[in-house]
Scaffold this active site. Structure first.
Site, PDB file in Angstrom:
ATOM      1  N   GLU A  52       0.847  -1.195   0.000  1.00  0.00           N
ATOM      2  CA  GLU A  52       0.000   0.000   0.000  1.00  0.00           C
ATOM      3  C   GLU A  52       0.881   1.243   0.000  1.00  0.00           C
ATOM      4  OE1 GLU A  52      -3.128   0.701   2.933  1.00  0.00           O
ATOM      5  OE2 GLU A  52      -3.972   2.158   1.518  1.00  0.00           O
ATOM      6  N   GLU A  77       4.673   4.757   3.878  1.00  0.00           N
ATOM      7  CA  GLU A  77       4.026   6.014   4.305  1.00  0.00           C
ATOM      8  C   GLU A  77       5.105   6.957   4.836  1.00  0.00           C
ATOM      9  OE1 GLU A  77       2.219   8.923   4.818  1.00  0.00           O
ATOM     10  OE2 GLU A  77       0.601   7.514   4.411  1.00  0.00           O
ATOM     11  N   ASP A 131      -2.370  12.002  -2.772  1.00  0.00           N
ATOM     12  CA  ASP A 131      -2.504  13.463  -2.695  1.00  0.00           C
ATOM     13  C   ASP A 131      -2.829  14.008  -4.091  1.00  0.00           C
ATOM     14  OD1 ASP A 131      -1.956  13.484   0.015  1.00  0.00           O
ATOM     15  OD2 ASP A 131       0.205  13.656  -0.287  1.00  0.00           O
ATOM     16  N   ASP A 167     -10.898  10.896  -5.657  1.00  0.00           N
ATOM     17  CA  ASP A 167     -12.135  11.680  -5.723  1.00  0.00           C
ATOM     18  C   ASP A 167     -11.922  12.906  -6.612  1.00  0.00           C
ATOM     19  OD1 ASP A 167     -10.331  12.615  -3.783  1.00  0.00           O
ATOM     20  OD2 ASP A 167     -11.878  13.770  -2.765  1.00  0.00           O
TER      21      ASP A 167
HETATM   22  C1  SAM Z   1      -4.678  11.769   0.885  1.00  0.00           C
HETATM   23  S1  SAM Z   1      -3.838  10.651   1.908  1.00  0.00           S
HETATM   24  C2  SAM Z   1      -4.719   9.134   1.650  1.00  0.00           C
HETATM   25  C3  SAM Z   1      -4.490   8.124   2.736  1.00  0.00           C
HETATM   26  C4  SAM Z   1      -5.167   6.752   2.563  1.00  0.00           C
HETATM   27  N1  SAM Z   1      -4.687   6.057   1.400  1.00  0.00           N
HETATM   28  C5  SAM Z   1      -6.667   6.875   2.540  1.00  0.00           C
HETATM   29  O1  SAM Z   1      -7.278   6.570   1.501  1.00  0.00           O
HETATM   30  O2  SAM Z   1      -7.238   7.247   3.575  1.00  0.00           O
HETATM   31  C6  SAM Z   1      -2.339  10.391   1.035  1.00  0.00           C
HETATM   32  C7  SAM Z   1      -1.259   9.741   1.879  1.00  0.00           C
HETATM   33  O3  SAM Z   1      -0.126   9.467   1.061  1.00  0.00           O
HETATM   34  C8  SAM Z   1       1.052   9.762   1.802  1.00  0.00           C
HETATM   35  N2  SAM Z   1       2.112  10.016   0.806  1.00  0.00           N
HETATM   36  C9  SAM Z   1       2.182  11.045  -0.059  1.00  0.00           C
HETATM   37  N3  SAM Z   1       3.266  10.932  -0.840  1.00  0.00           N
HETATM   38  C10 SAM Z   1       3.906   9.800  -0.451  1.00  0.00           C
HETATM   39  C11 SAM Z   1       5.099   9.142  -0.867  1.00  0.00           C
HETATM   40  N4  SAM Z   1       5.857   9.637  -1.857  1.00  0.00           N
HETATM   41  N5  SAM Z   1       5.461   7.997  -0.253  1.00  0.00           N
HETATM   42  C12 SAM Z   1       4.701   7.486   0.754  1.00  0.00           C
HETATM   43  N6  SAM Z   1       3.565   8.070   1.195  1.00  0.00           N
HETATM   44  C13 SAM Z   1       3.167   9.201   0.598  1.00  0.00           C
HETATM   45  C14 SAM Z   1       0.663  10.974   2.628  1.00  0.00           C
HETATM   46  O4  SAM Z   1       1.514  11.129   3.747  1.00  0.00           O
HETATM   47  C15 SAM Z   1      -0.768  10.638   3.008  1.00  0.00           C
HETATM   48  O5  SAM Z   1      -0.833   9.916   4.215  1.00  0.00           O
END
Ligand code: SAM
Length: 220
Positions: A52, A77, A131, A167
């Site tokens: 994931e 993460e 993101d 989304d």
């Molecule tokens: C918008 S959140 C979505 C979290 C989860 N997947 C959900 O659906 O609830 C995006 C997550 O991706 C992580 N993230 C962003 N860029 C990343 C990267 N290059 N490597 C690992 N994690 C990353 C952020 O820290 C954040 O927790």
């Protein structure tokens, strides 16, 4: 981190969070590219592996790992409070323990996945609500692009699946454009991913009138 998340981190991180060598010091999120993880050794068995990317607060991870004790889950993460929150959820689900089929690496997935895992070793990759970087001038920061598709394709076993959800309609369109054009990846479903629970990102998208797109691509 809230106190309960920090407490879960303090109690469980040493078993659930892998301590990998990094470039540029211990607090860097860039994993040493010479390290390849021995996944069988990490989990003490050979089982289908789910990776994931950006597990956030861990809703999908905890659901998946609980429903599928026969699979192993590696979460990448960069946001430590998210890992702490996930450990707290795991602890509530198990009565205080870490789930034996889950490990975290606190690294930048975009960089780490180029080298950390063996080619063809992953059963499923999940990228749920990455993101969105909605402003045009920030689109280049989005994780799903042609280069990253190549990284994921290398990891998937033949017949393995990459599941994505967003989304943001425009990000969904761009994902489709990039992945449809990628040799070796084939769109097989736009149904909701089977193990994907409602998260605050999906709820907020719906409340703000954004439709949810799910995509599942298989490695041919
Ligand atoms: C918008 S959140 C979505 C979290 C989860 N997947 C959900 O659906 O609830 C995006 C997550 O991706 C992580 N993230 C962003 N860029 C990343 C990267 N290059 N490597 C690992 N994690 C990353 C952020 O820290 C954040 O927790």
């Amino acid at each position: 981190m809230p106190r309960t998340h920090q407490a879960a981190w303090d109690r469980l991180a040493h078993v659930a969070v892998l301590d990998l060598p990094r470039l540029n010091g211990d607090s860097s999120t860039v994993v040493d590219p010479t390290v390849e993880l021995d996944v069988d050794e990490v989990f003490g068995r050979r089982a289908p592996l789910v990776v994931e990317i950006g597990s956030g607060s861990g809703d999908a991870l905890v659901t998946g790992a609980t429903e599928h004790p026969d699979w192993d889950f590696l979460a990448l993460e960069v946001w430590r409070p998210g890992i702490g929150h996930t450990l707290a959820k795991m602890s509530s689900a198990t009565g205080g323990e870490a789930l034996p089929n889950v490990r975290f690496v606190e690294v930048d997935a975009e960089v780490a996945l180029r080298t950390l895992l063996a080619a063809g070793s992953v059963h499923e990759v999940w990228t749920f609500f990455p993101d969105p970087w909605p402003k045009q001038r920030h689109h280049k920061r989005r994780i799903v692009d042609a280069g990253f598709a190549g990284t994921v394709l290398r990891l998937l076993e033949p017949g393995g699946t990459w599941r994505l959800a967003t989304d943001w309609a425009e990000y969904a369109r761009s994902m489709r454009e990039v992945l449809d054009a990628h040799d070796g990846l084939r769109l097989v479903s736009t149904d909701r991913a089977p193990l994907r629970p409602m998260t605050r990102f999906e709820r907020r998208g719906i409340e703000e009138g954004r439709p949810i797109t799910d995509l599942a691509y298989v490695r041919d």
